[in-house]
Design a protein around this motif. Structure first.
Motif, PDB file in Angstrom:
ATOM      1  N   ALA A  84       7.957  -2.705   9.598  1.00 57.96           N
ATOM      2  CA  ALA A  84       8.316  -1.783  10.678  1.00 57.96           C
ATOM      3  C   ALA A  84       7.337  -0.611  10.737  1.00 57.96           C
ATOM      4  CB  ALA A  84       9.740  -1.271  10.480  1.00 57.96           C
ATOM      5  N   THR A  89       7.436   1.026  14.243  1.00 58.32           N
ATOM      6  CA  THR A  89       8.865   1.062  14.583  1.00 58.32           C
ATOM      7  C   THR A  89       9.718   1.580  13.431  1.00 58.32           C
ATOM      8  OG1 THR A  89       9.134  -1.242  13.880  1.00 58.32           O
ATOM      9  CG2 THR A  89       8.609  -0.848  16.201  1.00 58.32           C
ATOM     10  N   TYR A 114      11.087   8.747  23.013  1.00 55.70           N
ATOM     11  CA  TYR A 114      10.514   8.135  21.812  1.00 55.70           C
ATOM     12  C   TYR A 114      11.605   7.681  20.852  1.00 55.70           C
ATOM     13  CZ  TYR A 114       7.617   7.503  17.676  1.00 55.70           C
ATOM     14  OH  TYR A 114       7.001   6.972  16.575  1.00 55.70           O
ATOM     15  N   ARG A 115      12.620   8.508  20.659  1.00 51.93           N
ATOM     16  CA  ARG A 115      13.709   8.151  19.739  1.00 51.93           C
ATOM     17  C   ARG A 115      14.498   6.957  20.273  1.00 51.93           C
ATOM     18  NH1 ARG A 115      15.211  11.204  15.668  1.00 51.93           N
ATOM     19  NH2 ARG A 115      17.395  10.670  15.916  1.00 51.93           N
ATOM     20  N   ARG A 117      13.194   4.502  22.094  1.00 47.83           N
ATOM     21  CA  ARG A 117      12.351   3.324  21.926  1.00 47.83           C
ATOM     22  C   ARG A 117      12.152   2.948  20.463  1.00 47.83           C
ATOM     23  NH1 ARG A 117       7.352   4.645  26.133  1.00 47.83           N
ATOM     24  NH2 ARG A 117       8.570   4.564  28.078  1.00 47.83           N
ATOM     25  N   TYR A 118      12.115   3.950  19.595  1.00 45.45           N
ATOM     26  CA  TYR A 118      11.803   3.708  18.180  1.00 45.45           C
ATOM     27  C   TYR A 118      12.831   4.406  17.287  1.00 45.45           C
ATOM     28  CZ  TYR A 118       7.453   2.590  20.550  1.00 45.45           C
ATOM     29  OH  TYR A 118       6.520   2.072  21.411  1.00 45.45           O
ATOM     30  N   VAL A 121      12.227   5.232  13.429  1.00 38.08           N
ATOM     31  CA  VAL A 121      11.261   6.217  12.946  1.00 38.08           C
ATOM     32  C   VAL A 121      11.983   7.535  12.670  1.00 38.08           C
ATOM     33  CG1 VAL A 121       9.159   7.514  13.460  1.00 38.08           C
ATOM     34  CG2 VAL A 121       9.381   5.138  14.221  1.00 38.08           C
ATOM     35  N   ALA A 283       2.754   4.575  14.728  1.00 39.22           N
ATOM     36  CA  ALA A 283       3.826   5.474  15.170  1.00 39.22           C
ATOM     37  C   ALA A 283       3.266   6.623  15.995  1.00 39.22           C
ATOM     38  CB  ALA A 283       4.591   6.010  13.954  1.00 39.22           C
ATOM     39  N   ASN A 286       2.178   5.271  19.386  1.00 37.49           N
ATOM     40  CA  ASN A 286       3.341   5.051  20.252  1.00 37.49           C
ATOM     41  C   ASN A 286       3.815   6.350  20.890  1.00 37.49           C
ATOM     42  OD1 ASN A 286       3.320   2.324  19.643  1.00 37.49           O
ATOM     43  ND2 ASN A 286       4.867   2.478  18.042  1.00 37.49           N
TER      44      ASN A 286
END
Length: 298
Positions: A84, A89, A114-115, A117-118, A121, A283, A286
């Protein structure tokens, strides 16, 4: 002791049959038995009771099975986390925020996107001023930061995506003679003291404000400095003078203060997401991509 031996042991412990365990593992029974004996020899104790009719775990084998199950589960989780992180991710991301940047809704939208989508993280936020954040990025103490523009970003050391640009606004104290006006020229403020943040917090922005005043034929009378851009609002409310701040700071409500457009050519500030020029973490890439996409939607 080898990892494969642990997997072999667990197969036998779960089936209590060397032949079925060998079939599950896709190997012949004699090599499996040999590896289990080597494992027992390395541990210094039998793990199984064996006779012609059955195979059972010894007391040490029961304890070892429990521990091996936990170890293998932890290893699988570690593998997943590593994959990940490699894909951007998962893992951790340290993100800096300039104090004045957090008031713009685009910043909240960026982090929310962002949070979403990922979610795997972990974000470690740090708030400071733009020069300090830039230095922390350069020293690899931060992965990236949302900084206040204008700011000199050496392209040899940094990459950045501009998130938003916004006009600066004039902030007047309660009861000011021009408070009922929507648009005000700086030349009308020659008698007012100007509250500014310390130049070290944003040299380019500080200088651009003074140049704007000079272009309007005004030599500003500098009042007491505010420790941050946002804190100047409370100083205006307290009657120390007037201030020029980014438009998003208008979300700071202080009793009696009013916000006004400046006439003439706009004085513009912006917010950019900055990282090291050589940054290769997925990360960060992204988050940069999300910043670019959101800028196009704002």
């Amino acid at each position: 002791m080898e990892l494969r031996q642990l997997r072999y042991f667990l197969a036998v412990a779960e089936t209590l049959n060397f032949t079925r365990a060998a079939e599950r593992l896709g190997m012949a029974q004699p090599p499996l038995s040999q590896q289990i004996r080597k494992l027992e020899a390395s541990l210094g104790t039998p793990l199984f009771h064996r006779d012609r009719r059955s195979v059972t775990l010894t007391e040490a084998g029961e304890q070892f099975r429990s521990d091996v199950q936990r170890v293998l589960a932890d290893l699988e989780a570690a593998r997943g986390q590593a994959l990940a992180t490699a894909a951007g991710t998962g893992g951790r991301l340290s993100v800096g925020f300039a104090g004045s940047a957090v008031f713009h809704p685009g910043v909240a939208q960026l982090m929310r996107t962002y949070r979403h989508r990922y979610p795997g993280v972990q974000i470690d936020p740090v708030e400071s001023n733009t020069p300090t954040l830039a230095a922390s990025i350069n020293n690899a103490e931060l992965d990236c930061a949302l900084v206040r523009l204008p700011f000199d970003l050496d392209h040899g050391r940094y990459r950045y995506e501009v998130l938003v640009e916004e006009d600066m606004r004039l902030v007047l104290p309660p009861g000011h003679a021009l408070a009922d006006r929507d648009d005000i020229a700086l030349s009308e403020l020659s008698n007012d003291a100007l509250i500014l943040f310390p130049r070290s917090l944003g040299p380019k922005l500080y200088d651009s404000i003074l140049l704007k005043c000079q272009a309007a034929g005004v030599t500003p009378r500098l009042a007491q400095q505010s420790p941050q851009i946002s804190s100047s609002i409370n100083m205006v409310a307290a009657g120390f003078g007037v201030a020029i701040v980014p438009e998003s700071i208008a979300s700071v409500h202080a009793p009696g203060v009013s916000y006004h457009r400046l006439t003439g050519r706009p004085l513009v500030s912006g917010i950019a997401l900055v990282c090291r020029a050589e940054e290769a973490r997925p990360a960060v890439a992204n988050l940069m991509a999300a910043c670019k996409a959101i800028r196009g939607a704002l």
